[in-house]
Each structure stands twice: as C-alpha cells, then as structure tokens.
Write a protein that holds these residues in place. Structure first.
Motif, PDB file in Angstrom:
ATOM      1  N   THR A  77       0.845  -1.193   0.000  1.00 24.24           N
ATOM      2  CA  THR A  77       0.000   0.000   0.000  1.00 24.24           C
ATOM      3  C   THR A  77       0.882   1.244   0.000  1.00 24.24           C
ATOM      4  N   ILE A  79       0.913   5.806  -0.509  1.00 23.22           N
ATOM      5  CA  ILE A  79       0.113   7.021  -0.353  1.00 23.22           C
ATOM      6  C   ILE A  79       0.913   8.205  -0.878  1.00 23.22           C
ATOM      7  N   VAL A  98      -4.173   6.946  -2.729  1.00 23.29           N
ATOM      8  CA  VAL A  98      -3.758   5.696  -2.094  1.00 23.29           C
ATOM      9  C   VAL A  98      -3.858   4.597  -3.143  1.00 23.29           C
ATOM     10  N   GLN A 100      -2.903   0.224  -4.062  1.00 23.86           N
ATOM     11  CA  GLN A 100      -2.590  -1.100  -3.533  1.00 23.86           C
ATOM     12  C   GLN A 100      -2.300  -2.055  -4.679  1.00 23.86           C
ATOM     13  N   PHE A 119      -9.182  -0.344   1.627  1.00 20.76           N
ATOM     14  CA  PHE A 119      -8.680   0.179   2.895  1.00 20.76           C
ATOM     15  C   PHE A 119      -9.756   1.049   3.534  1.00 20.76           C
ATOM     16  N   LEU A 121     -10.104   4.428   6.484  1.00 20.15           N
ATOM     17  CA  LEU A 121      -9.442   5.461   7.283  1.00 20.15           C
ATOM     18  C   LEU A 121     -10.275   5.649   8.539  1.00 20.15           C
ATOM     19  N   ARG A 173      -3.924   6.789   9.257  1.00 19.77           N
ATOM     20  CA  ARG A 173      -4.031   5.448   9.837  1.00 19.77           C
ATOM     21  C   ARG A 173      -4.871   4.569   8.919  1.00 19.77           C
ATOM     22  N   PHE A 174      -4.327   3.416   8.541  1.00 20.44           N
ATOM     23  CA  PHE A 174      -4.992   2.513   7.598  1.00 20.44           C
ATOM     24  C   PHE A 174      -5.518   1.271   8.300  1.00 20.44           C
ATOM     25  N   TRP A 175      -6.724   0.881   7.930  1.00 16.34           N
ATOM     26  CA  TRP A 175      -7.251  -0.443   8.233  1.00 16.34           C
ATOM     27  C   TRP A 175      -7.491  -1.164   6.901  1.00 16.34           C
ATOM     28  N   GLU A 243      -1.412  -2.057  12.522  1.00 18.89           N
ATOM     29  CA  GLU A 243      -2.076  -1.011  11.756  1.00 18.89           C
ATOM     30  C   GLU A 243      -1.006  -0.132  11.096  1.00 18.89           C
ATOM     31  N   HIS A 245       0.636   3.031   9.543  1.00 17.91           N
ATOM     32  CA  HIS A 245       0.513   4.483   9.657  1.00 17.91           C
ATOM     33  C   HIS A 245       1.513   5.142   8.716  1.00 17.91           C
TER      34      HIS A 245
END
Length: 405
Positions: A77, A79, A98, A100, A119, A121, A173-175, A243, A245
C-alpha cells in the motif's frame, strides 16, 4: 560649610559609582540570561527522529514475523498527499492518492470490486462530505494495481503545550478493507525514490504549508487496541493487530508566532520597565517624569487590559488544550504588573520605611533587577517545558519500538 560640601560631593560620587556598578552588573547578567534563553529555545525547537520508523522492506518483514499472529495476506500500500490543512485544533483535512497491489492467485479472495476500497481510514470524521473514489485500475506483471483519490478530515489528538516550538506528527491510519481475514497492509517502498530515516517522501513538494515546515515522513506500525470482535463470530478480539501508519512531521514556523505574540509581550515589558524607571523621590526627576503613584498604577491597568485581550486571542486558538508554553509568559506579565504596582506603592508609602531593598538609592535595586528577574522567569518556564518535552511520536498512539534482528 566647605567641608560639608566636599563630603556631600564625595558621597554623591560614591553613590554614582555604586549605581554604575549595579547597572553594569544588571546589564551583564541580562546578556548572559538572554544567551541562555536563546539556547533553551533552540533546544525546545529540536525534533528527535522516531525510533519506530520502518525505512525498508527488510524492517517490515522482521517486524511482522515477530508478531504472535502472522498475517494471512500482505498487501503493498502506498500514499501520496496533495494537500493538508488544519481545520481546528484537533482536525486536519488531507487529500491525495492511495494505491494497492493485488497479485493474481494470491489476493483473489480479498481483491476489492470496482467501486469498493481496499482500505479504511478509521479516524475520518464528517464522512458525508469526504470522498474516496477509484481513480485507476491498471494491470501489472503478476497482478493489478488499484488507486483511489481521497479527501478526508481526520480527527487526531495533538499536543500544543510547546507552542510556538511544537512539532506535529500528522498520521494517516490505515485499516484493511476486510475484517473477516487477517490482512496486513505493508508500505510500497518501491513507489518512492528514497525512504530512509531522513528522507521526505509521499507528499507533494509544492504543497502549501502555511505556517508550517516539513520535517520528516515515514511509515510505521501501531498495534490495534480494539477489545471487540466487531460482531464477527470467527474473529478474535481486534487487539495487537498491526495497523499501518503514514506519518508526516511538521514544524511550526516560529517567525509568525513571534511576530503575533512575542513582539507585543516584549513591547509591553519595555513599557512596564519604563514605568518602573519613573519611580523616584528626586524633586527634579519627579517634575520631569510627572511621577505619581496613580500614574504608574494607571499605566499598569492599561497594560493589563492589553495583555488580557492578547491572552484571550491566544487562548481561543487552543480551546480545550492545557496551558501552553507561550501562555505562561502572559501569566508572568500579570505577576509583573502586580509587582510593579506594589513596589510603587511601598516606595512612596511611609508605612514601610524598613524595606531597604525598595528604598535604597531611589528604588535602585528593583529597577536594576527588573530585566534579570524577567529573563530568569522566562528561562525557568522554558526549562520546565523542555523537561516535560516527551519522546518522539507523542502525538501518536502507543508505538512498538522496532529493532532489526
């Protein structure tokens, strides 16, 4: 008669010598204290690199392999930020891209469909006015790369106690987009020319920073602390999951804050010193300076309202924040206004003739001690804030320090 005149002249000469020595000592001490204050300001304005930085793929692999639960999938990933701005003391608006990488035969089960994002945020607020839309979907050797354009306002907790020498670590912060599988998002280092500890990457060089300056950028991991399964039966509690960041560190431009807040404080301090210098019992100076107790106290009253209005203006910009460094100088000025008023009253009052510290040589000691005292208090305030300065990444959640090997 001549003998009395000679003795008076000698006494006057000794008095002038003493005054010159006192003022010389006051000036020397003030210069030394000023140098110390500038040194402490330089120390307060220094930023230490975050030890949790992940500069390359080897450090990421080492970190993920050290976890108890190894991820089932790893998705590269990246950014790129196009703009950012502070909406208020806790919200920052960011825009950018972003992307992937999904490998055929590896990520088929978790690859997002068109219109979906791979993803989340989690710190986004006001999602209705935000935007995450697919910008491109292109084939690449062995798979496909998907990119999204986003505009989001992120809510974070920032520390302003060192203002105007504060550094901010703003993070994205990515999930992962799926919660039913164990997915770890890993930085796409190949997408940047350099990702070392001192390299700045992933942010537009022409981005408008306003009153801020770019200091550093880096990727790192924070472990999740969600004590819930999110309602998914096969899930364990969502704790201690990595996570991703993306962090960019910014430093406030001190010159702007100095002009807006420090210069008015310095001018008020000089005016207050001028009021102290008019305090005298010498008839010729009383007439020349038009000195009276009411004039000095009146000057202090006017300066009090000037300081109060400036203090209110400063405080409105940091509502809800603890007492900040710059704000301490306003409290110092309140105290100095009170001290000058009390000193003037006691000097002209006959009720305190035993206070030689005040009455000695026409209020010489309070006058000469004014700047050393003010500078000493500023140094004490600065040293205290420097001692409270937290280690790097104070703005971010608790981090796990990574060490290779």
């Amino acid at each position: 008669m001549n003998r009395m005149t000679i003795e008076q002249q000698e006494e006057t000469g000794r008095g002038m010598t003493v005054e010159k020595m006192v003022w010389g000592l006051s000036g020397l001490v003030s210069l030394i204290l000023t140098a110390v204050l500038f040194y402490l300001w330089a120390s307060l304005n220094h930023f230490e690199q975050d030890p949790t930085q992940l500069p390359d793929q080897a450090s990421v692999d080492s970190y993920l392999e050290s976890l108890e639960n190894a991820p089932d999938y790893r998705v590269r990933t990246g950014i790129f930020l196009k703009s950012f701005s502070f909406v208020d003391a806790s919200d920052v608006h960011v825009t950018g891209y972003v992307w992937q990488h999904y490998q055929t035969g590896v990520h088929d089960a978790i690859k997002p469909e068109p219109g979906q994002a791979g993803f989340l945020l989690p710190e986004s607020v006001d999602v209705g006015s935000g935007l995450i839309e697919e910008a491109y979907r292109m084939p690449e050797p062995g798979g496909e790369v998907i990119g999204w354009y986003f505009e989001q306002t992120l809510r974070q907790s920032f520390d302003y106690t060192s203002y105007p020498f504060d550094h901010k670590t703003v993070w994205v912060r990515f999930w992962p987009g799926r919660f039913d599988v164990n997915v770890a998002l890993v930085p796409d280092f190949d997408a940047y020319p350099a990702t070392g500890p001192k390299d700045i990457f992933g942010i537009d060089n022409r981005i408008v920073m306003g009153t801020w300056e770019r200091e550093n950028t880096y990727f790192d991991y924070k472990l999740s602390d969600l004590d819930t399964t999110l309602g998914i039966n096969q899930n364990e509690f969502q704790t201690r999951l990595p996570e991703l960041h993306y962090n960019f560190v910014i430093k406030r431009n001190f010159a702007n804050a100095f002009v807006v807040h420090m210069i008015p404080l310095i001018v008020v301090t000089m005016l207050l010193f001028g009021a102290v210098m008019t305090v005298t019992r010498k008839p010729n100076l009383v007439e020349r300076h038009d000195f009276s107790t009411s004039s000095v106290i009146g000057t202090c009253s006017v300066l009090f309202f000037v300081i109060l209005l400036a203090h209110v203006q400063l405080r409105e910009g940091f509502a809800g924040s603890p007492v900040i460094y710059m704000e301490s100088f306003f409290f110092l000025m309140y105290f100095m206004l009170l001290v000058v008023s009390v000193n003037t009253y006691l000097f002209v009052s006959e009720s305190a003739p035993s206070l030689r510290l005040i009455h000695y040589r026409d209020n010489l000691i309070p006058k000469a001690a004014f700047w050393p005292f003010v500078l000493s208090c500023m140094i004490a305030i600065t040293a205290y804030n420097l001692s409270l300065k937290s280690p790097p990444s104070t703005d971010a959640p608790e981090a796990i320090t990574h060490q290779d090997g």
